[in-house]
Write a protein that holds these residues in place. Structure first.
Motif, PDB file in Angstrom:
ATOM      1  N   GLU A 176       0.825  -1.207   0.000  1.00  0.00           N
ATOM      2  CA  GLU A 176       0.000   0.000   0.000  1.00  0.00           C
ATOM      3  C   GLU A 176       0.865   1.264   0.000  1.00  0.00           C
ATOM      4  N   LEU A 177       1.934   1.276   0.813  1.00  0.00           N
ATOM      5  CA  LEU A 177       2.822   2.437   0.868  1.00  0.00           C
ATOM      6  C   LEU A 177       3.605   2.592  -0.430  1.00  0.00           C
ATOM      7  N   LYS A 178       3.987   1.473  -1.031  1.00  0.00           N
ATOM      8  CA  LYS A 178       4.684   1.521  -2.316  1.00  0.00           C
ATOM      9  C   LYS A 178       3.776   2.112  -3.392  1.00  0.00           C
ATOM     10  N   ASP A 179       2.548   1.632  -3.464  1.00  0.00           N
ATOM     11  CA  ASP A 179       1.612   2.132  -4.476  1.00  0.00           C
ATOM     12  C   ASP A 179       1.368   3.628  -4.299  1.00  0.00           C
ATOM     13  N   GLU A 180       1.221   4.069  -3.039  1.00  0.00           N
ATOM     14  CA  GLU A 180       0.992   5.491  -2.800  1.00  0.00           C
ATOM     15  C   GLU A 180       2.209   6.311  -3.208  1.00  0.00           C
ATOM     16  N   ALA A 181       3.421   5.813  -2.904  1.00  0.00           N
ATOM     17  CA  ALA A 181       4.631   6.536  -3.282  1.00  0.00           C
ATOM     18  C   ALA A 181       4.745   6.655  -4.800  1.00  0.00           C
ATOM     19  N   GLY A 186       4.546  10.234  -9.293  1.00  0.00           N
ATOM     20  CA  GLY A 186       4.211  10.328 -10.710  1.00  0.00           C
ATOM     21  C   GLY A 186       5.157   9.547 -11.592  1.00  0.00           C
ATOM     22  N   VAL A 187       5.451   8.302 -11.190  1.00  0.00           N
ATOM     23  CA  VAL A 187       6.332   7.448 -11.991  1.00  0.00           C
ATOM     24  C   VAL A 187       5.552   6.230 -12.468  1.00  0.00           C
ATOM     25  N   SER A 188       6.055   5.606 -13.501  1.00  0.00           N
ATOM     26  CA  SER A 188       5.435   4.393 -14.017  1.00  0.00           C
ATOM     27  C   SER A 188       5.766   3.219 -13.100  1.00  0.00           C
ATOM     28  N   HIS A 208      13.566   2.960  -6.181  1.00  0.00           N
ATOM     29  CA  HIS A 208      14.707   2.761  -7.078  1.00  0.00           C
ATOM     30  C   HIS A 208      14.148   2.538  -8.481  1.00  0.00           C
ATOM     31  N   LEU A 209      14.453   3.482  -9.382  1.00  0.00           N
ATOM     32  CA  LEU A 209      13.926   3.410 -10.741  1.00  0.00           C
ATOM     33  C   LEU A 209      14.972   2.850 -11.696  1.00  0.00           C
ATOM     34  N   GLU A 210      14.530   2.491 -12.888  1.00  0.00           N
ATOM     35  CA  GLU A 210      15.381   1.787 -13.833  1.00  0.00           C
ATOM     36  C   GLU A 210      16.495   2.646 -14.419  1.00  0.00           C
ATOM     37  N   SER A 211      16.383   3.977 -14.333  1.00  0.00           N
ATOM     38  CA  SER A 211      17.407   4.831 -14.931  1.00  0.00           C
ATOM     39  C   SER A 211      17.287   6.249 -14.395  1.00  0.00           C
ATOM     40  N   LEU A 216      14.216  11.676 -13.814  1.00  0.00           N
ATOM     41  CA  LEU A 216      13.983  13.036 -14.304  1.00  0.00           C
ATOM     42  C   LEU A 216      12.616  13.178 -14.972  1.00  0.00           C
ATOM     43  N   ALA A 217      12.060  12.074 -15.446  1.00  0.00           N
ATOM     44  CA  ALA A 217      10.762  12.122 -16.125  1.00  0.00           C
ATOM     45  C   ALA A 217       9.593  12.087 -15.149  1.00  0.00           C
ATOM     46  N   ALA A 218       9.839  11.878 -13.870  1.00  0.00           N
ATOM     47  CA  ALA A 218       8.759  11.796 -12.890  1.00  0.00           C
ATOM     48  C   ALA A 218       7.936  13.078 -12.895  1.00  0.00           C
ATOM     49  N   ASN A 219       6.622  12.923 -12.787  1.00  0.00           N
ATOM     50  CA  ASN A 219       5.691  14.056 -12.799  1.00  0.00           C
ATOM     51  C   ASN A 219       4.858  13.993 -11.517  1.00  0.00           C
ATOM     52  N   PRO A 220       5.382  14.559 -10.411  1.00  0.00           N
ATOM     53  CA  PRO A 220       4.742  14.354  -9.108  1.00  0.00           C
ATOM     54  C   PRO A 220       3.374  15.002  -8.999  1.00  0.00           C
ATOM     55  N   ALA A 221       2.581  14.479  -8.079  1.00  0.00           N
ATOM     56  CA  ALA A 221       1.267  15.047  -7.801  1.00  0.00           C
ATOM     57  C   ALA A 221       1.420  16.438  -7.195  1.00  0.00           C
ATOM     58  N   ALA A 222       0.366  17.217  -7.259  1.00  0.00           N
ATOM     59  CA  ALA A 222       0.402  18.564  -6.704  1.00  0.00           C
ATOM     60  C   ALA A 222       0.235  18.556  -5.195  1.00  0.00           C
TER      61      ALA A 222
END
Length: 330
Positions: A176-181, A186-188, A208-211, A216-222
């Motif tokens: 649940e915490l992972k999904d919320e994060a 705003g990452v895939s 930990h993302l793949e690259s 840098l492509a993350a688009n966080p929530a407001a």
């Protein structure tokens, strides 16, 4: 003419950061209105305010920090109110130590409250304490007291570094915490290759993302629940000037999700994760703040005893602003 010559001589001695910040300050409406950094004033009813830049990678990069000296009379509510008014990501208050093993004590505030520990305030506070004439008991080590305990720091000609405190909580994030994060950052979900608790004072949830590109492509929530602390890390391409890319997001008191320019506590927890998982060895350089214009540079290393150290450049931008105690305001 003599005054102009002296001013020019002083300017030549200033760092590029100080010169550029100075131009911005002197040309600002606030300066013309009479709000400016003044010479140190040591009289009853006054504190001193320093502006320090941490994790810089050139002029006008890194993460600024406000450091208050002489504020022992302030209570917690006043410290928090001043922190919010100043508007930096953190403000610290230098105090006499209460632990015999410490050189100084610091309280660390951000707009939503007080922190047990934070990295860029640790380096910046140590720098300000030394610049104000602080004399450490050991020639090769400075010891800071904060709510997380005693934090050793070391210095060389290029930078300051702190020893990362033990994690208060580690291990895999619950689903649940992972999904919320993932949603807040705003990452895939497909780009996430690891998700762990990285709590060392701030309660970081580290993805930990793949690259580095995915970071840098993350688009966080407001907006996010107050208390949300989300960190991202991804490996840079081989041959890059840095080996890892990071971003950090935290919720302010109004629930707005803010990106922190450069974050020592997150870098410390991330380094413990990387070294512990065998994803890094000896030392590496990390970039953070590219999406905020900070372009920060962090140095991480692990010593023979297994302790992780986080370092960076620290510079005084302005020092000794005369700041009145609340009870003495006109």
């Amino acid at each position: 003419p003599r005054a102009l010559r002296e001013r020019g001589e002083r300017a030549e001695l200033m760092s590029p950061d100080q010169q550029l910040y100075g131009k911005l300050i002197f040309q600002s409406p606030s300066f013309r209105a009479g709000v400016a950094f003044a010479r140190p004033v040591r009289k009853e009813g006054w504190m001193q305010l320093d502006l320090v830049n941490v994790f810089g990678n050139g002029p006008l990069t890194g993460n600024p920090l406000a450091v208050v000296r002489g504020g022992a009379a302030l209570d917690s509510a006043q410290m928090l109110a001043l922190t919010r008014w100043l508007g930096f990501s953190e403000t610290t208050f230098l105090l006499p130590p209460t632990d015999s093993g410490a050189d100084y004590r610091v309280r660390i505030f951000f707009p939503a409250g007080e922190l047990l520990f934070a990295g860029h305030p640790t380096l910046g506070s140590c720098h300000a304490w030394l610049a104000a004439g602080g004399m450490p008991r050991s020639a090769d080590m400075i010891v800071q007291q904060c709510d997380a305990g005693l934090i050793p720091l070391r210095r060389d000609e290029r930078r300051l570094a702190f020893r990362a405190p033990p994690l208060r909580r580690g291990g895999l994030l619950e689903a649940e915490l992972k999904d919320e994060a993932i949603r807040l950052a705003g990452v895939s979900p497909e780009a996430v290759i690891g998700a762990v608790h990285a709590d060392n004072g701030p309660g970081w949830r580290l993805l930990h993302l793949e690259s580095a590109e995915a970071v840098l492509a993350a688009n966080p929530a407001a907006r996010a629940p107050v208390g949300s602390d989300i960190g991202l890390i991804g490996a840079c391409a081989p041959g890059s000037a840095t080996q890892w890319e990071l971003r950090a997001f935290f919720a302010d008191p109004n629930g707005r999700l803010i990106e922190d320019p450069v974050t020592g506590s997150l870098n410390a927890a991330a380094a413990q994760y990387l070294f512990g998982a065998g994803l890094a060895s000896d030392s590496y350089r990390a970039a953070q703040g590219r999406m905020t214009g900070a372009d920060g540079l962090v140095h991480a290393s692990i010593d023979r005893a297994g302790a992780v150290w986080i370092g960076g450049q620290v510079a005084t931008i302005a020092s000794g602003a005369a700041l009145q105690l609340p009870g003495h305001l006109a």
